[in-house]
Design an enzyme around this catalytic site. Structure first.
Site, PDB file in Angstrom:
ATOM      1  N   HIS A   1     -12.618 -37.049  59.442  1.00 38.38           N
ATOM      2  CA  HIS A   1     -12.062 -37.680  60.631  1.00 38.38           C
ATOM      3  C   HIS A   1     -13.156 -38.523  61.289  1.00 38.38           C
ATOM      4  O   HIS A   1     -14.298 -38.061  61.418  1.00 38.38           O
ATOM      5  CB  HIS A   1     -11.558 -36.613  61.602  1.00 38.38           C
ATOM      6  CG  HIS A   1     -10.901 -37.188  62.819  1.00 38.38           C
ATOM      7  ND1 HIS A   1      -9.634 -37.730  62.784  1.00 38.38           N
ATOM      8  CD2 HIS A   1     -11.351 -37.358  64.083  1.00 38.38           C
ATOM      9  CE1 HIS A   1      -9.327 -38.181  63.987  1.00 38.38           C
ATOM     10  NE2 HIS A   1     -10.350 -37.975  64.795  1.00 38.38           N
TER      11      HIS A   1
ATOM     12  N   ILE B   1       0.935 -36.938  59.235  1.00 38.69           N
ATOM     13  CA  ILE B   1       0.830 -35.569  59.736  1.00 38.69           C
ATOM     14  C   ILE B   1       1.424 -34.653  58.669  1.00 38.69           C
ATOM     15  O   ILE B   1       2.477 -34.955  58.115  1.00 38.69           O
ATOM     16  CB  ILE B   1       1.639 -35.413  61.052  1.00 38.69           C
ATOM     17  CG1 ILE B   1       1.223 -36.479  62.058  1.00 38.69           C
ATOM     18  CG2 ILE B   1       1.558 -33.989  61.563  1.00 38.69           C
ATOM     19  CD1 ILE B   1       0.237 -36.072  63.082  1.00 38.69           C
TER      20      ILE B   1
HETATM   21  C1  GAR Z   1     -11.807 -43.276  57.402  1.00 37.45           C
HETATM   22  O1  GAR Z   1     -12.562 -43.773  58.471  1.00 37.45           O
HETATM   23  C2  GAR Z   1     -11.317 -41.878  57.698  1.00 37.45           C
HETATM   24  O2  GAR Z   1     -12.229 -41.117  58.440  1.00 37.45           O
HETATM   25  C3  GAR Z   1     -10.097 -42.179  58.517  1.00 37.45           C
HETATM   26  O3  GAR Z   1      -9.479 -43.263  57.870  1.00 37.45           O
HETATM   27  C4  GAR Z   1     -10.498 -44.044  57.243  1.00 37.45           C
HETATM   28  C5  GAR Z   1     -10.123 -44.243  55.797  1.00 37.45           C
HETATM   29  O4  GAR Z   1     -10.982 -45.164  55.199  1.00 37.45           O
HETATM   30  N1  GAR Z   1      -9.232 -41.049  58.580  1.00 37.45           N
HETATM   31  C6  GAR Z   1      -8.485 -40.769  59.644  1.00 37.45           C
HETATM   32  O5  GAR Z   1      -8.459 -41.446  60.635  1.00 37.45           O
HETATM   33  C7  GAR Z   1      -7.654 -39.503  59.515  1.00 37.45           C
HETATM   34  N2  GAR Z   1      -7.214 -39.069  60.795  1.00 37.45           N
HETATM   35  P1  GAR Z   1     -10.988 -45.322  53.617  1.00 37.45           P
HETATM   36  O6  GAR Z   1      -9.533 -45.499  53.173  1.00 37.45           O
HETATM   37  O7  GAR Z   1     -11.790 -46.569  53.379  1.00 37.45           O
HETATM   38  O8  GAR Z   1     -11.611 -44.096  53.035  1.00 37.45           O
END
Ligand code: GAR
Length: 211
Positions: free
Chosen positions: A113, A96
């Site tokens: 998101h 956050i």
């Molecule tokens: C993704 O799905 C992104 O949308 C999410 O974390 C993942 C990261 O994947 N973000 C959140 O949940 C933020 N609130 P990555 O490290 O493979 O890009």
């Protein structure tokens, strides 16, 4: 591709695998951007390794080295600003952020998101979508404002929820779309087409339609 003048400098913040970072790195030559730095709150995350492999400065900002959120966010902002980015991209950055941090980057801080916001702010979006019996799910790119996952929406992608889906299967389907829409939104910003004005996301000067 050389990092020439005129390219938008983009700093990417990651906490995990960094597959969105990879999609951005891969698209950078076509988007007229330069990923100028990748910063993380997790020393061992694969996102930092992806940055190193791409020859991009990879910076760990240690949460344990700072007394509270305000001190951490100030150190993070200092680390980011050393690279003079025009855009700061949250790509799976799982902390956050304080209001002061968000305000510092107002209009040049975006997030992705894994849900069709305003549905499912926060964590465990895929499991919550399945539990609710939704028939579709997706991902949202939005400008960041102090309220969590509540900023003006830039772009969304929808996927079907299939019978017998698991949170993992659904997450993988959504992630594939994330890798498409995040570079697209960053490209709009780099071209000067996307802006945050008066609390609205504008594309080519017109408010983006509510999803
Ligand atoms: C993704 O799905 C992104 O949308 C999410 O974390 C993942 C990261 O994947 N973000 C959140 O949940 C933020 N609130 P990555 O490290 O493979 O890009």
């Amino acid at each position: 591709m050389s990092s020439g003048a005129g390219r938008l400098r983009v700093a990417v913040l990651v906490s995990g695998t960094g597959s969105n970072l990879q999609a951005i790195l891969d698209a950078a030559p076509d988007l007229c951007i330069e990923v100028c730095a990748v910063l993380s709150n997790r020393a061992e995350c694969y996102g930092l390794e992806r940055a190193r492999r791409a020859g991009v400065p990879a910076v760990f900002v240690d949460p344990k080295a700072h007394a509270d959120r305000a001190a951490y966010d100030a150190a993070l902002a200092e680390g980011i600003d050393a690279f003079r980015p025009g855009l700061v991209v949250l790509a799976g950055f799982m902390r956050i952020l304080s209001d002061a941090f968000v305000r510092h980057y107002q209009g040049r801080l975006i997030n992705i998101h894994p849900s069709l916001l305003p549905k499912y702010r926060g964590l465990d979006t895929h499991a919550r979508c399945l539990a609710a019996g939704d028939r579709e799910h997706g991902a949202t790119v939005h400008f960041v404002v102090p309220e969590l996952d509540a900023g003006p929406i830039v772009l969304q992608a929808r996927v079907p929820v299939l019978p017998d889906d698991t949170p993992e299967a659904l997450a993988a389907r959504v992630l594939e779309q994330e890798h498409r829409i995040y570079p697209a939104a960053i490209g709009w910003f780099a071209e000067g087409r996307l802006a945050l004005q008066g609390g609205l996301a504008l594309l080519d000067g017109s408010p983006l339609p509510a999803p």
